[in-house]
Design a protein around this motif. Structure first.
Motif, mmCIF file in Angstrom:
data_model
loop_
_atom_site.group_PDB
_atom_site.id
_atom_site.type_symbol
_atom_site.label_atom_id
_atom_site.label_comp_id
_atom_site.label_asym_id
_atom_site.label_seq_id
_atom_site.Cartn_x
_atom_site.Cartn_y
_atom_site.Cartn_z
ATOM 1 N N PRO A 77 -33.808 -17.158 4.554
ATOM 2 C CA PRO A 77 -35.223 -16.779 4.619
ATOM 3 C C PRO A 77 -36.095 -17.667 3.727
ATOM 4 O O PRO A 77 -37.194 -18.047 4.115
ATOM 5 N N HIS B 40 -36.692 -21.026 5.387
ATOM 6 C CA HIS B 40 -37.666 -20.929 6.486
ATOM 7 C C HIS B 40 -39.083 -20.725 5.965
ATOM 8 O O HIS B 40 -40.034 -21.257 6.515
ATOM 9 N N ARG B 41 -39.149 -19.978 4.839
ATOM 10 C CA ARG B 41 -40.475 -19.750 4.265
ATOM 11 C C ARG B 41 -41.056 -21.069 3.730
ATOM 12 O O ARG B 41 -42.212 -21.405 3.952
ATOM 13 N N GLU C 115 -40.278 -24.014 4.657
ATOM 14 C CA GLU C 115 -40.598 -24.898 5.777
ATOM 15 C C GLU C 115 -41.977 -24.554 6.353
ATOM 16 O O GLU C 115 -42.792 -25.426 6.640
ATOM 17 N N ARG C 116 -42.231 -23.244 6.453
ATOM 18 C CA ARG C 116 -43.510 -22.832 7.015
ATOM 19 C C ARG C 116 -44.661 -23.250 6.116
ATOM 20 O O ARG C 116 -45.744 -23.589 6.592
ATOM 21 N N ARG C 117 -44.407 -23.222 4.824
ATOM 22 C CA ARG C 117 -45.477 -23.624 3.912
ATOM 23 C C ARG C 117 -45.671 -25.135 3.889
ATOM 24 O O ARG C 117 -46.606 -25.626 3.264
ATOM 25 N N GLY C 118 -44.744 -25.845 4.496
ATOM 26 C CA GLY C 118 -44.909 -27.295 4.586
ATOM 27 C C GLY C 118 -44.356 -28.034 3.383
ATOM 28 O O GLY C 118 -44.608 -29.232 3.211
ATOM 29 N N SER D 244 -48.692 -27.073 9.363
ATOM 30 C CA SER D 244 -47.277 -26.770 9.606
ATOM 31 C C SER D 244 -47.131 -25.276 9.850
ATOM 32 O O SER D 244 -46.353 -24.845 10.703
ATOM 33 N N ASP D 245 -47.911 -24.509 9.143
ATOM 34 C CA ASP D 245 -47.862 -23.065 9.315
ATOM 35 C C ASP D 245 -48.150 -22.681 10.766
ATOM 36 O O ASP D 245 -47.398 -21.958 11.406
ATOM 37 N N ILE E 17 -45.454 -23.912 13.196
ATOM 38 C CA ILE E 17 -44.234 -23.118 13.158
ATOM 39 C C ILE E 17 -44.451 -21.758 13.800
ATOM 40 O O ILE E 17 -43.619 -21.269 14.563
ATOM 41 N N ARG E 18 -45.652 -21.166 13.536
ATOM 42 C CA ARG E 18 -45.968 -19.896 14.178
ATOM 43 C C ARG E 18 -46.003 -20.064 15.699
ATOM 44 O O ARG E 18 -45.485 -19.244 16.442
ATOM 45 N N ARG F 249 -40.556 -16.975 8.727
ATOM 46 C CA ARG F 249 -41.283 -17.949 9.550
ATOM 47 C C ARG F 249 -42.668 -17.417 9.908
ATOM 48 O O ARG F 249 -43.510 -18.148 10.377
ATOM 49 N N GLY F 250 -42.840 -16.131 9.685
ATOM 50 C CA GLY F 250 -44.155 -15.565 9.950
ATOM 51 C C GLY F 250 -44.216 -14.929 11.313
ATOM 52 O O GLY F 250 -43.822 -15.533 12.298
#
Lengths: 110, 886
Positions: free
Chosen positions: A52, A55-56, A58-61, B3-4, B7-8, B69-70
């Motif tokens: 997790p 992935h978090r 990664e989402r934040r860049g 990127s957010d 990815i979403r 990942r949201g």
């Protein structure tokens, strides 16, 4: 395996992952192994928090992922630090230093 | 950030791929771990077991990864909608009231918008309609654009530089006698380039050629699609076939498309305008031609008008006797069509917007009451970590859901209401056949729904989200809602104020119409009947023939039992006929005819004054002794006498109509309301009467197309008309009766500028009153619920039932009075502002005390009525039950 595990304070896992990836791209298993080794077997990152967290991030860049071949030539997902991840690592490192220094002062050991 | 989103988006749209990657990643980890354990010396099955133990539940990891990942925005929205629908289903009463309220508000707005869209906004159905303009003669002295003469048009066409194309058209009606039954038809004379100027094609055949659009050209006609289907059964063989128009065999060369419309009226027959009689074609003072033109690309209205003015100046200089003082006026083609109703429609759009505001206030009030009841739910959610944004989003989703449901229902209501309203009101509106519920109307309804949902949802949502967690959790669920209640009271005051504004507007219009009915018309409209007659072509060959035909016709009509009197006239009041002719009195001849004043020329028979029952002020009316062989005499009205013979006796003086002759004034009659009851009009007010039996032959032969018969009879029109038709056919079998109307109907029709907004504004005000009374009922009833405990204590301490009842009514009354006071103030300002640019009020001031008192009493009365039920409930509170309620 001797159990020297301690609970990671909130937020430190991200710092550890970023620090590990600063050495070069790695897949998830190698990240957890490396943290384990470098911390002299004290810090064991559970998969349940590692993935997790990855992935978090990664989402934040701060990190990005790509599929590549592992050392034993299998398909694995490698994570590497991005430019903003590098900045984040520096910021978190100095935050951490400030925090530990402050805690140490309070405990009267500095 | 990017990127957010990526990815979403990927999580949403590439769900399968993301999931299988996650599987692969976790499996790789597991296998690495197993391998590591095997290398450290464990047997494979044991290594597997250990790894699996360490690993824990892989489903849980996956779930957490997904969270990390949201959740995609859309997924959250779907969640909110599902939850919202569940909440709405759980309280069907609330949902039904809110959705119905919104449906009424949105429906009314959608209906009015579709009218505004169809009439005002939709482009004209021609090619590049923005470049289409109408060109008028501008009489600087009269300060009004008027029709032009055909001669002017031809000169303009020669020099018309700013236009790609320029075409003339004139109204003309025809008696069609073959094929089929004789019938009177409306038609136009048009230039050969008329249809190509508009940029519309024909269903069949061709436009007129330039050769046909000339004097002595072959008689040809283009007919409407309706006439073609009617008379030729829709056969292509109609082309080249003859129709007989006013006794002339005319060849059909074209058929219009079924959806072709031009101007406000309908026309079935079109003939080339260039074939009109030379005497008419060369008369610069006969202003009966209108002009439509297509601007060259990039030419502005101002430029075009300047160029046309230069051309007209040239014409003025060459023809000083008639043209001095004339210029050109260019107006966008849509303007003359819709200019009159624009103000009214925008006013109605504003009124209906107010209704929507009231509906919103109602639903907001309901939501506030509900959010008070749900305060604990939000506190718990907030305590569990839901952010304020999340809660606001949830509540807004719920309110938008409500408003979209209301919008869908409202759209259905609008479609139904619109066809019902158009059935009765279409005649009062230009372009009414262009009003549809189309894509832009749908878009409007959807947009309004969403905006409205956010509007009425926002206040309650913000309030709920801001609410402190502690008190409502502590309070055991009976939240302290003083704040909610204050907001609700404010909303009710606003609703009542807005309702009062609408009611005051409707009330003032109603009083205007009352006054209009009482207004002095200058004649007695009751028991008057009017119609036109297409004289037999054989009778209209000579002036004497026409005179004889009319005398014969009138003799027959006067013999019908029940007919008291009958006469012919070229002008019937309030039927929009304009025979405005230049004149001067005595020797006051102006330099140019264009600069002469205008009078409405009534060409009538001697009984006209008696039939209309107009007062005779001085002298005598034209009589039977005034014939083509006796000296010319005229009667003027009090208006002309007052303006041109102030303080003097006009009898025996001379009034000159250029090209017609010098007339001796023999009498003065009262002024007749010719344009519209009660209103001063920019059009000619002077009126004069001359005998039809003194009109020269050159006009006499075409006079029947603009002559009316007026009949005074106490009998019902439906009983007399068949007799009249019989009498007309008895005089000559190829004569037609058309445009039959009763005078009261014509008078009533002339009030349509007031009647149309009155009916709509009245219904909106009624709707607003209903909604506002529901609003005040809701607030009082909610306040009773909140205060049950307090009321119980009061009653336990000895308060009388009546005192409690009075207290609750008093609460409602205070709100109502505050609303009425605010509303009166707002209405006074608004209506004064509006009445300054829409001419709808007659006989009442914008601050008419009768109207304001009446609507204030009405609103207060309805408010008290709305409080009655909850107040009774409060008075019936059983102190024991109320106290035990804790």
């Amino acid at each position: 395996m001797p159990d020297h595990r301690i609970d990671l304070p909130q937020g430190t896992l991200d710092l550890l992952i970023l620090r590990t990836l600063a050495l070069g791209p790695e897949h998830g298993w190698a990240i957890s192994e490396r943290i384990h080794q470098i911390s002299s077997n004290v810090l064991l990152v559970q998969q349940g928090s590692l993935y997790p967290a990855l992935h978090r991030l990664e989402r934040r860049g701060w990190i990005k992922a790509r599929w590549g071949a592992s050392e034993n030539n299998r398909r694995a997902k490698f994570y590497e630090l991005t430019q903003s991840g590098r900045k984040q690592l520096e910021a978190e490192k100095s935050e951490w230093k400030k925090l530990t220094l402050a805690v140490a002062q309070v405990l009267g050991t500095a | 950030m990017l990127s957010d989103l990526l990815i979403r988006a990927r999580a949403l749209f590439r769900r399968k791929a993301v999931e299988s990657e996650l599987d692969d990643e976790l499996r790789f980890h597991f296998e690495q771990q197993v391998e590591k354990l095997v290398q450290s010396g464990l047997p494979l099955p044991e290594a597997r077991r250990r790894a699996r133990l360490e690993f824990g539940g892989s489903d849980q990891i996956k779930e957490e990864c997904r969270d990390a990942r949201g959740v995609s925005l859309l997924e959250a929205l779907a969640q909110d909608i599902r939850f919202g629908l569940r909440m709405l289903r759980k309280s069907p009463g609330f949902t039904a009231v809110a959705v119905l309220t919104l449906a009424l508000g949105i429906g009314a707005n959608t209906a009015i918008f579709s009218v505004v869209q169809g009439v005002l906004l939709a482009p004209l159905p021609y090619r590049e309609p923005d470049r289409l303009v109408t060109v008028w003669l501008n009489n600087f002295r009269l300060q009004s654009p008027t029709d032009l003469s055909y001669r002017d048009f031809l000169d303009w066409q020669l020099g018309a530089l700013p236009f790609e194309n320029m075409s003339a058209y004139a109204w003309r009606s025809f008696d069609l006698s073959s094929p089929g039954n004789p019938e009177h038809l409306e038609g136009r004379e048009i230039s050969s380039s008329f249809l190509s100027t508009l940029g519309v094609g024909l269903a069949l055949g061709r436009e007129f050629s330039v050769e046909e659009d000339r004097n002595a050209g072959a008689p040809v006609a283009i007919i409407s699609n309706g006439l073609w289907r009617d008379r030729f059964g829709g056969s292509a063989a109609a082309l080249g076939k003859p129709i007989v128009l006013d006794g002339v065999e005319t060849t059909v060369v074209g058929v219009l498309r079924p959806d072709f419309r031009f101007g406000t009226g309908y026309a079935d027959v079109y003939i080339p305008i260039g074939q009109r009689k030379l005497v008419d074609a060369n008369d610069r003072t006969a202003h009966d031609v209108e002009c439509v033109a297509r601007l060259k690309p990039g030419v502005s209205l101002g430029q075009a008008e300047a160029e046309m003015n230069a051309i007209q100046e040239n014409i003025d200089r060459l023809n000083p006797e008639t043209e001095q003082g004339l210029g050109a006026k260019i107006i966008p083609a849509k303007e003359p069509l819709v200019g009159d109703v624009r103000g009214t429609l925008l006013l109605l759009l504003g009124a209906v917007g107010v209704v929507l505001l009231i509906a919103c206030a109602n639903v907001a009030s309901l939501l506030l009451a509900r959010s008070a009841a749900r305060a604990r739910e939000f506190s718990i959610r907030a305590a569990l970590g839901a952010g304020r944004g999340r809660i606001v989003r949830q509540l807004i989703t719920e309110s938008v859901l409500l408003s979209v449901l209301g919008g869908v229902l409202g759209l259905a209501a609008a479609k139904w209401g619109l066809s019902a309203a158009l059935a009765t009101l279409a005649a009062d509106l230009p372009r009414s056949d262009n009003i549809h519920v189309n894509a832009s109307v749908l878009f409007f309804a959807l947009g309004v729904s969403i905006v409205v949902g956010i509007l009425f949802g926002l206040a309650p949502a913000l309030r709920s989200a801001r609410a402190d967690l502690q008190p409502s959790l502590n309070e055991g669920g009976r939240g302290s809602t003083g704040g909610h209640h204050r907001t609700q009271s404010g909303l009710v005051i606003v609703q009542i104020a807005l309702t009062l504004v609408l009611l005051a507007g409707a009330g003032l219009l109603f009083r205007s119409i009352q006054h209009l009915w009482k207004a002095d018309l200058g004649f007695e409209s009751q028991h008057l009947l009017t119609f036109q007659v297409g004289l037999s072509p054989s009778a209209t060959k000579t002036g004497a023939g026409v005179r004889a035909a009319y005398q014969q016709l009138l003799d027959r009509i006067r013999q019908i039992p029940g007919v008291q009197s009958a006469e012919i006239t070229t002008e019937v009041p309030m039927t929009h006929q304009v025979n405005a002719i230049p004149f001067w009195v005595d020797s006051h001849r102006p330099a140019s005819v264009a600069e002469a004043p205008r009078t409405l020329g009534f060409i009538t028979g001697p009984d006209f004054q008696q039939v209309m029952r107009m007062p005779l002020i001085r002298g005598r009316f034209i009589g039977r002794q005034d014939t083509i062989d006796s000296s010319l005499v005229a009667v003027i009205d009090s208006e002309l006498a007052r303006t041109y013979f102030p303080g003097k006796d006009p009898i025996g003086r001379t009034i000159t109509f250029p090209q017609v002759g010098d007339y001796r004034i023999i009498g003065v009659v009262g002024h007749v309301q010719h344009w519209q009851v009660g209103f001063s009009s920019p059009f000619t007010q002077n009126q004069s009467y001359v005998s039809i039996y003194q009109i020269q032959d050159r006009w006499m032969t075409t006079i029947d197309t603009w002559t009316w018969v007026v009949v005074r009879t106490p009998l019902d029109a439906s009983a007399v008309l068949p007799e009249i038709r019989k009498a007309v056919f008895g005089a000559a079998s190829d004569q037609t009766v058309y445009h039959a109307q009763t005078m009261p109907a014509i008078v009533s029709e002339s009030m349509s500028p007031q009647r149309f907004p009155l009916i709509l504004l009245g219904s909106f005000a009624g709707l607003a009153l209903l909604l506002a009374s529901i609003g005040i009922y809701g607030v009082i009833s909610y306040s009773v619920t909140l205060r049950v405990h307090e009321i119980g204590i009061r009653m336990a301490l000895g308060a009388q039932t009546r005192a409690v009842f009075r207290m609750m009514i008093g609460h409602g009354l205070r709100l109502a009075l505050a609303g009425v006071a605010t509303g009166v103030a707002a209405a006074l300002i608004l209506i004064r502002l509006l009445s300054s640019f829409t001419h709808l009020l007659y006989g009442v001031g914008a601050d008419d005390p009768v109207t304001f008192t009446a609507v204030s009493l009405l609103v207060t009365g309805v408010a008290i009525l709305a409080c009655y039920i909850p107040a009774r409930r409060a008075a019936k509170v059983d102190p024991m039950v109320a106290l035990r309620y804790e």
